[in-house]
Scaffold this motif. Sequence first.
Motif, PDB file in Angstrom:
ATOM      1  N   UNK A  51      -3.197 -11.502  -5.642  1.00  0.00           N
ATOM      2  CA  UNK A  51      -2.356 -11.633  -4.449  1.00  0.00           C
ATOM      3  C   UNK A  51      -1.305 -10.522  -4.390  1.00  0.00           C
ATOM      4  N   UNK A  52      -0.735 -10.175  -5.542  1.00  0.00           N
ATOM      5  CA  UNK A  52       0.260  -9.100  -5.574  1.00  0.00           C
ATOM      6  C   UNK A  52      -0.369  -7.771  -5.189  1.00  0.00           C
ATOM      7  N   UNK A  53      -1.568  -7.520  -5.700  1.00  0.00           N
ATOM      8  CA  UNK A  53      -2.277  -6.284  -5.364  1.00  0.00           C
ATOM      9  C   UNK A  53      -2.615  -6.241  -3.881  1.00  0.00           C
ATOM     10  N   UNK A  54      -3.024  -7.385  -3.334  1.00  0.00           N
ATOM     11  CA  UNK A  54      -3.333  -7.447  -1.902  1.00  0.00           C
ATOM     12  C   UNK A  54      -2.107  -7.085  -1.067  1.00  0.00           C
ATOM     13  N   UNK A  55      -0.918  -7.435  -1.564  1.00  0.00           N
ATOM     14  CA  UNK A  55       0.310  -7.114  -0.840  1.00  0.00           C
ATOM     15  C   UNK A  55       0.566  -5.602  -0.809  1.00  0.00           C
ATOM     16  N   UNK A  56       0.134  -4.886  -1.855  1.00  0.00           N
ATOM     17  CA  UNK A  56       0.241  -3.420  -1.840  1.00  0.00           C
ATOM     18  C   UNK A  56      -0.582  -2.851  -0.695  1.00  0.00           C
ATOM     19  N   UNK A  57      -1.842  -3.272  -0.611  1.00  0.00           N
ATOM     20  CA  UNK A  57      -2.725  -2.774   0.444  1.00  0.00           C
ATOM     21  C   UNK A  57      -2.158  -3.082   1.827  1.00  0.00           C
ATOM     22  N   UNK A  58      -1.587  -4.278   1.985  1.00  0.00           N
ATOM     23  CA  UNK A  58      -1.036  -4.669   3.281  1.00  0.00           C
ATOM     24  C   UNK A  58       0.189  -3.837   3.637  1.00  0.00           C
ATOM     25  N   UNK A  59       1.080  -3.642   2.692  1.00  0.00           N
ATOM     26  CA  UNK A  59       2.310  -2.893   2.961  1.00  0.00           C
ATOM     27  C   UNK A  59       2.021  -1.443   3.333  1.00  0.00           C
ATOM     28  N   UNK A  60       1.001  -0.856   2.704  1.00  0.00           N
ATOM     29  CA  UNK A  60       0.672   0.543   2.960  1.00  0.00           C
ATOM     30  C   UNK A  60      -0.292   0.725   4.129  1.00  0.00           C
ATOM     31  N   UNK A  61      -1.027  -0.336   4.508  1.00  0.00           N
ATOM     32  CA  UNK A  61      -2.121  -0.163   5.450  1.00  0.00           C
ATOM     33  C   UNK A  61      -3.254   0.609   4.790  1.00  0.00           C
ATOM     34  N   UNK A  62      -3.494   0.326   3.508  1.00  0.00           N
ATOM     35  CA  UNK A  62      -4.444   1.074   2.683  1.00  0.00           C
ATOM     36  C   UNK A  62      -5.834   0.451   2.763  1.00  0.00           C
ATOM     37  N   UNK A 150      -0.115   4.594   4.318  1.00  0.00           N
ATOM     38  CA  UNK A 150      -1.367   5.241   3.937  1.00  0.00           C
ATOM     39  C   UNK A 150      -1.706   6.385   4.885  1.00  0.00           C
ATOM     40  N   UNK A 151      -2.062   7.537   4.292  1.00  0.00           N
ATOM     41  CA  UNK A 151      -2.427   8.710   5.074  1.00  0.00           C
ATOM     42  C   UNK A 151      -1.311   9.703   5.297  1.00  0.00           C
ATOM     43  N   UNK A 152      -0.063   9.271   5.114  1.00  0.00           N
ATOM     44  CA  UNK A 152       1.085  10.146   5.317  1.00  0.00           C
ATOM     45  C   UNK A 152       1.377  10.947   4.039  1.00  0.00           C
ATOM     46  N   UNK A 153       2.179  12.034   4.130  1.00  0.00           N
ATOM     47  CA  UNK A 153       2.573  12.756   2.924  1.00  0.00           C
ATOM     48  C   UNK A 153       3.254  11.829   1.918  1.00  0.00           C
ATOM     49  N   UNK A 154       2.911  11.979   0.658  1.00  0.00           N
ATOM     50  CA  UNK A 154       3.462  11.109  -0.380  1.00  0.00           C
ATOM     51  C   UNK A 154       4.973  11.313  -0.525  1.00  0.00           C
TER      52      UNK A 154
END
Length: 323
Positions: A51-62, A150-154
């Motif tokens: 669930x924590x990892x899923x939150x990373x993907x959601x926050x970034x739009x990854x 996601x996709x933007x300059x780091x």
Amino acid sequence: MEARVSAKIASLSAEQLKLVEKGARIIRRGGLVAFPTETVYGLGADALNTDAVAAIYEAKGRPSDNPLILHVSSIAMAEGVVEINARARILMEKFWPGPLSLVLTAKDVVPSRTRGGLSTAAVRMPDAAIALALIEKSGLPIAAPSANVSGRPSPTDAETVRSDIGAKIPLVIDGGDTRFGVESTVIDMTAGSAVLLRPGGLSKEAIEGALGEEVLLPQDQNIIRRSPGTRYRHYAPSLPLVLCCAQDVPKGARRWAWMGISEPQGEPCAQMIFKDKAEYAKELFRALRALEKSGAEIIYAETPDETGIGRALKDRLLRASGK
């Protein structure tokens, strides 16, 4: 290695340690924390908590099939999540902590979501006191892609993190500017030969010197996808980006900006000139974000040679341009 890690953590101020302790509590509860590494800022969560990892993907739009790198504070912690072979251990002992991620066979404890559905996982030990302390205090491997949309300059500073995703996460730990400015080098160590999946802060030449063998370039797209940052457009500014030599900027080009080591021919409306490839790489993402606000309609960027950090720099420029 343990002594180096302990010394780095001991160098933190009381105020920094207080923020790290707060971040560790958030990580253990399944939350997200942005923190500095030596490469770029990472968006971290418990790598073993789906669930924590899923939150990373959601926050970034990854994209969900883009794997995450597991950040550890010791080889023993790495042994808990991946199968370490003798050649991988050589690189760990030589270059950790540092900007090197190793792709190895994942153990079952690593959720499929963290691995992007793959049988492998990438692990690294960051060379930054705050990052190491956060891992140590949480007692967990931390999954952490770059802390940006996601996709933007780091992001290479905390303010960029706050402007991109600060409203979506409970804590951004400010550790100042990062040292390298480009992400870690990713090497696949699962086969008979080491394979460079993504160039980064550690040069191909240095790795070859440590192993005493050539590091191969990938020929199979299924192998390339084991590394993050290799399947989708990354690092993209809001303006078109074109790679060229300083003397090859088109005459009569529309309002344009320039970045590189050399002075360009013509009259850019804005420019960023760097003293060498190392500074070019360190400032690349910050420069892209700055120049997209310069009033230019297009950015021209000097193409570096591929020796040393130049290989990673050219890779990021190509991906930012959409090539």
